[in-house]
Design a protein around this motif. Sequence first.
Motif, PDB file in Angstrom:
ATOM      1  N   ILE A 110       0.825  -1.208   0.000  1.00 40.57           N
ATOM      2  CA  ILE A 110       0.000   0.000   0.000  1.00 40.57           C
ATOM      3  C   ILE A 110       0.863   1.264   0.000  1.00 40.57           C
ATOM      4  O   ILE A 110       2.045   1.244   0.359  1.00 40.57           O
ATOM      5  N   GLU A 111       0.224   2.350  -0.392  1.00 44.42           N
ATOM      6  CA  GLU A 111       0.900   3.640  -0.407  1.00 44.42           C
ATOM      7  C   GLU A 111      -0.150   4.728  -0.213  1.00 44.42           C
ATOM      8  O   GLU A 111      -1.283   4.576  -0.659  1.00 44.42           O
ATOM      9  N   ASN A 155      12.521   5.369  -0.835  1.00 44.04           N
ATOM     10  CA  ASN A 155      11.403   4.516  -0.416  1.00 44.04           C
ATOM     11  C   ASN A 155      11.840   3.659   0.760  1.00 44.04           C
ATOM     12  O   ASN A 155      12.959   3.147   0.779  1.00 44.04           O
ATOM     13  N   HIS A 156      10.942   3.535   1.757  1.00 41.55           N
ATOM     14  CA  HIS A 156      11.239   2.689   2.927  1.00 41.55           C
ATOM     15  C   HIS A 156      10.092   1.727   3.144  1.00 41.55           C
ATOM     16  O   HIS A 156       9.023   2.127   3.555  1.00 41.55           O
ATOM     17  N   TYR A 157      10.344   0.463   2.876  1.00 35.91           N
ATOM     18  CA  TYR A 157       9.263  -0.510   3.020  1.00 35.91           C
ATOM     19  C   TYR A 157       9.336  -1.228   4.366  1.00 35.91           C
ATOM     20  O   TYR A 157      10.411  -1.541   4.855  1.00 35.91           O
ATOM     21  N   SER A 158       8.172  -1.470   4.955  1.00 36.03           N
ATOM     22  CA  SER A 158       8.143  -2.332   6.140  1.00 36.03           C
ATOM     23  C   SER A 158       6.831  -3.107   6.170  1.00 36.03           C
ATOM     24  O   SER A 158       5.836  -2.698   5.571  1.00 36.03           O
ATOM     25  N   LEU A 159       6.843  -4.229   6.875  1.00 35.14           N
ATOM     26  CA  LEU A 159       5.647  -5.068   6.975  1.00 35.14           C
ATOM     27  C   LEU A 159       4.913  -4.755   8.270  1.00 35.14           C
ATOM     28  O   LEU A 159       5.485  -4.809   9.354  1.00 35.14           O
ATOM     29  N   ARG A 203       2.349  -4.136   3.309  1.00 34.41           N
ATOM     30  CA  ARG A 203       3.705  -3.727   2.958  1.00 34.41           C
ATOM     31  C   ARG A 203       3.608  -2.231   2.713  1.00 34.41           C
ATOM     32  O   ARG A 203       3.068  -1.782   1.704  1.00 34.41           O
ATOM     33  N   VAL A 204       4.113  -1.491   3.674  1.00 33.44           N
ATOM     34  CA  VAL A 204       3.906  -0.051   3.651  1.00 33.44           C
ATOM     35  C   VAL A 204       5.157   0.655   3.167  1.00 33.44           C
ATOM     36  O   VAL A 204       6.250   0.397   3.655  1.00 33.44           O
ATOM     37  N   ASN A 205       4.958   1.528   2.227  1.00 32.95           N
ATOM     38  CA  ASN A 205       6.065   2.374   1.807  1.00 32.95           C
ATOM     39  C   ASN A 205       5.953   3.710   2.555  1.00 32.95           C
ATOM     40  O   ASN A 205       5.133   4.538   2.235  1.00 32.95           O
ATOM     41  N   GLN A 244       6.350   0.926  14.722  1.00 34.46           N
ATOM     42  CA  GLN A 244       5.524  -0.168  15.219  1.00 34.46           C
ATOM     43  C   GLN A 244       5.205  -1.151  14.101  1.00 34.46           C
ATOM     44  O   GLN A 244       5.208  -0.795  12.938  1.00 34.46           O
ATOM     45  N   LYS A 245       4.937  -2.379  14.504  1.00 30.81           N
ATOM     46  CA  LYS A 245       4.731  -3.444  13.534  1.00 30.81           C
ATOM     47  C   LYS A 245       3.256  -3.809  13.382  1.00 30.81           C
ATOM     48  O   LYS A 245       2.923  -4.833  12.786  1.00 30.81           O
TER      49      LYS A 245
END
Length: 310
Positions: free
Chosen positions: A30-31, A52-56, A70-72, A96-97
């Motif tokens: 998502i974005e 860009n920084h992706y994290s779950l 999956r957040v950018n 935070q996760k």
Amino acid sequence: MKRQLTKLLCLTGVNVKSQKQLENTLILEIERDSKKALCPRCNQSSSRLHQNHYSLIKDIPWGKTEVFLRVNRRQFKCEKCAKPFSEELDFVNKRQKYTLRYAQQITEQVVNSDLNSVAKRNNLTESEVESMIDQITQKILPISLKNLKRLGIDEISLVKGQGKFIIVLVDLDRGKLIGLVKERKSKTLQYYLRSWGEDILNQIEEVSIDLYKMYQTVVEKTCPKAVLTVDRFHVTKILHEELNQGRIDQKKTAADLESQQREKLFSTFKGGKYVLLKREQDLNTQQREKLLDMKNASPLIEVMHQLKEE
Ligand SMILES: [Zn+2]
């Protein structure tokens, strides 16, 4: 498909860009749909993408399917001060996760159950659940208090046996969590309630509390029109504890008596907990006799039992 998923996901201002399904896990990339973000230093809106920084991030499950976003979290370069900054996301706290709405759902489960079983049920560790509660305590999602009439005050214990409590505020009519207070202190609770504003506090007609005296004092100070009721469950629990303690005390007294008497008293109270705590009308003949023996042996037990029955 992407549009439908965006709609289903229901996070304001966010688009689903792609999706991946693995067995029982769904990953949605998502974005934010805005191409711009505000610089926190100078408030300048910027569209110069830096990195860009992706994290779950774990979100509320869809049925039996676990959902990860999956957040950018894009980094921009400010057009004014030329410094890089990360965009703000309102659905997840920094570093935070879990999404806030997932943390909120888990917290609500703990309110209705207990930390340990919620952790097990959701395949989370206890410390993960605790950290979620902590996040929600700091930032409860926007909830309207406009129709609040009946307020429930309760508490959850965080770490078993360490006396760490969080006060839980519930809208009793809607069965909704409306607030969490991070420490069981009268000042903190008062401050929290006052933050709702006088109009809300004046419209509260009933507040249900346990027997903890502090709550009573705070409610009397802050909710002028409210009638206090005591949660029946709490009352019963306390009565049962008192009554059982009475039985244990009698057994101890018996230990100081001479041997023959002692044996007799001891056996009178031994194994009597169930008989004392159960409703008298549900006892069978043998149990009734046991109860009568206990009452005859101790006037104190007799009085307490009568109080419990009432
Ligand atoms: Zn700037």
